[in-house]
Write an enzyme that holds these catalytic residues in place. Structure first.
Site, PDB file in Angstrom:
ATOM      1  N   GLU A  78       0.783  -1.241   0.000  1.00 32.71           N
ATOM      2  CA  GLU A  78       0.000   0.000   0.000  1.00 32.71           C
ATOM      3  C   GLU A  78       0.820   1.299   0.000  1.00 32.71           C
ATOM      4  O   GLU A  78       0.633   2.155   0.865  1.00 32.71           O
ATOM      5  CB  GLU A  78      -0.957  -0.004   1.202  1.00 32.71           C
ATOM      6  CG  GLU A  78      -1.878  -1.208   1.193  1.00 32.71           C
ATOM      7  CD  GLU A  78      -2.782  -1.313   2.424  1.00 32.71           C
ATOM      8  OE1 GLU A  78      -2.653  -0.470   3.329  1.00 32.71           O
ATOM      9  OE2 GLU A  78      -3.596  -2.237   2.464  1.00 32.71           O
TER      10      GLU A  78
ATOM     11  N   GLU B  27      -6.028 -10.702  -1.274  1.00 32.60           N
ATOM     12  CA  GLU B  27      -6.843 -10.509  -0.063  1.00 32.60           C
ATOM     13  C   GLU B  27      -8.308 -10.428  -0.463  1.00 32.60           C
ATOM     14  O   GLU B  27      -8.988  -9.435  -0.201  1.00 32.60           O
ATOM     15  CB  GLU B  27      -6.416  -9.232   0.674  1.00 32.60           C
ATOM     16  CG  GLU B  27      -4.947  -9.216   1.053  1.00 32.60           C
ATOM     17  CD  GLU B  27      -4.541  -8.014   1.904  1.00 32.60           C
ATOM     18  OE1 GLU B  27      -5.420  -7.344   2.483  1.00 32.60           O
ATOM     19  OE2 GLU B  27      -3.330  -7.753   1.989  1.00 32.60           O
TER      20      GLU B  27
HETATM   21  C1  GLA Z   1      -4.803  -4.663   4.438  1.00 34.20           C
HETATM   22  C2  GLA Z   1      -3.557  -5.435   4.827  1.00 34.20           C
HETATM   23  C3  GLA Z   1      -3.894  -6.716   5.508  1.00 34.20           C
HETATM   24  C4  GLA Z   1      -5.003  -6.559   6.504  1.00 34.20           C
HETATM   25  C5  GLA Z   1      -6.188  -5.966   5.840  1.00 34.20           C
HETATM   26  C6  GLA Z   1      -7.323  -5.881   6.812  1.00 34.20           C
HETATM   27  O1  GLA Z   1      -5.364  -5.098   3.289  1.00 34.20           O
HETATM   28  O2  GLA Z   1      -2.727  -5.712   3.739  1.00 34.20           O
HETATM   29  O3  GLA Z   1      -2.774  -7.164   6.191  1.00 34.20           O
HETATM   30  O4  GLA Z   1      -4.611  -5.776   7.594  1.00 34.20           O
HETATM   31  O5  GLA Z   1      -5.806  -4.692   5.402  1.00 34.20           O
HETATM   32  O6  GLA Z   1      -7.416  -7.013   7.632  1.00 34.20           O
END
Ligand code: GLA
Length: 371
Positions: free
Chosen positions: A157, A262
């Site tokens: 990020e 994710e």
């Molecule tokens: C982001 C992070 C993850 C996690 C999510 C929420 O996407 O990359 O590690 O913390 O937020 O759970």
């Protein structure tokens, strides 16, 4: 007529042409040879305290990533004091269950300890000191799991939706150079490990373009990057599938692979204007923002199912570009979506429900994958 039973992803007995035979119907088996199908695990799961999701994970998934225990705030809460107990157990669980193990994440502005960026007086450290701290953290962590963790989310990020750099402490002190440095340190510590750049809201055009540029720059400088991680925290009406696909194709166009890192699909109303996954977003609870606390109406479950299925159709279409699709959690009850960006809601974001039963989309994925 084929019939699939997914309750706990067990093998089942299929009767065909009068001859009984065992056929394996799990997600991981159906997707073998296409891409890994992964899940994030929390500590209760890989330490055996939460038996149901642990079993669902073992039987249905072929890859794991730690939900929290490898973030720098847990691994190095104080400078020089590393804490590996949970991370070690996570890796051991993955090895015992023959999983592809991804480490998450080496460099992230969030869930990092505040000492990382400041001196005793609380002032920002110099670029040299931050480089040294980054190098120590990355080298210590990656070296510990060398050859065992197969891929790392190196930087998480670093880019905003509009394509500008996130003004994190790393950026403030080192500029964008913190990214190549982090990849370089990780590569030196384990030359065989795959290395990824990971981010949310990847369907935004601005972010897409900067990520593409970043990957190109790393490659031009001969710095290893294997894949772009598209987080995939999606909603019922965002992102547009076409925009997501454009990004997927653009990332693969750099020569890097794509990993969906994710994935979860919320059914809940969002108050978050950028509909991304900025963990710091936080809104007050109101009952009307938690409409499915008593159960999910069939019509919404079906819409959810169709949308998740559409995404998997897309992943299968681009299976030559994708090496892994990872869900951010095992069963609905485990999902962070129940608590973000509003605490205490009831969401239905994952492939397995609160009883560990596979949702219909799982059967559809298996069907699709076998075509
Ligand atoms: C982001 C992070 C993850 C996690 C999510 C929420 O996407 O990359 O590690 O913390 O937020 O759970």
């Amino acid at each position: 007529m084929k019939k699939y039973y997914f309750t706990l992803g067990l093998s089942f007995l299929m009767v065909g042409c009068g001859t009984p035979r065992i056929e394996n119907n799990t997600l991981k088996d159906a997707l073998r040879g296409k891409f890994y199908i992964g899940t994030a695990l929390n500590i209760r799961q890989f330490t055996g305290m939460d038996v149901l999701p642990e079993r669902v994970a073992r039987e249905n998934f072929s890859a794991i990533v730690p939900e929290d225990c490898m973030k720098s705030i847990y691994l190095q809460p104080k400078e020089g004091e590393f804490f590996f107990d949970e991370a070690d157990r996570f890796v051991a669980w993955g090895e015992a269950n023959s999983m592809w193990i991804t480490g998450h994440c080496l460099v992230w502005h969030s869930q990092s300890p505040s000492w990382f960026y400041v001196d005793e007086k609380g002032d920002n450290v110099s670029p040299e000191v931050l480089k040294e701290r980054l190098k120590t953290h990355i080298t210590t962590v990656v070296t510990r799991y060398k050859g065992r963790i197969k891929g790392w989310d190196v930087v998480n990020e670093a880019i905003m939706e509009d394509g500008s750099w996130r003004k994190s402490k790393f950026y403030e002190i080192l500029g964008e150079e913190f990214i190549p440095l982090a990849f370089q340190y990780a590569h030196e510590a384990d030359p065989d490990a795959e290395l990824y750049y990971n981010d949310y809201s990847m369907a935004f055009e601005g972010k897409r373009n900067t990520v593409v540029q970043l990957v190109k720059t790393l490659k031009e400088r001969d710095i290893r990057i294997d894949a772009v991680g598209m987080q995939g925290h999606i909603g019922m009406d965002y992102p547009a599938l076409e925009e997501f696909e454009k990004s997927l194709i653009a990332f693969a166009g750099t020569g890097a692979k794509v990993v969906i890192t994710e994935l979860d699909l919320t059914v809940l109303p969002s108050l978050n204007p950028n509909v991304g996954a900025a963990v710091e977003a936080n809104f007050d609870y109101r009952k009307e923002l938690n409409p499915y606390a008593g159960g999910l109406p069939d019509s919404i479950a079906q819409t959810w199912n169709r949308r998740m299925s559409d995404f998997f159709r897309l992943f299968l279409k681009h299976q030559d570009k994708i090496t892994r699709v990872t869900l951010w959690g095992v069963c609905d009850s485990d999902s962070w979506r129940n608590n973000w960006p509003i605490l205490g809601r009831t969401d239905y974001a994952l492939l397995f429900d609160r009883q560990g039963i596979a949702k219909p989309v799982v059967g559809e994925i298996v069907e699709l994958a076998s075509k």
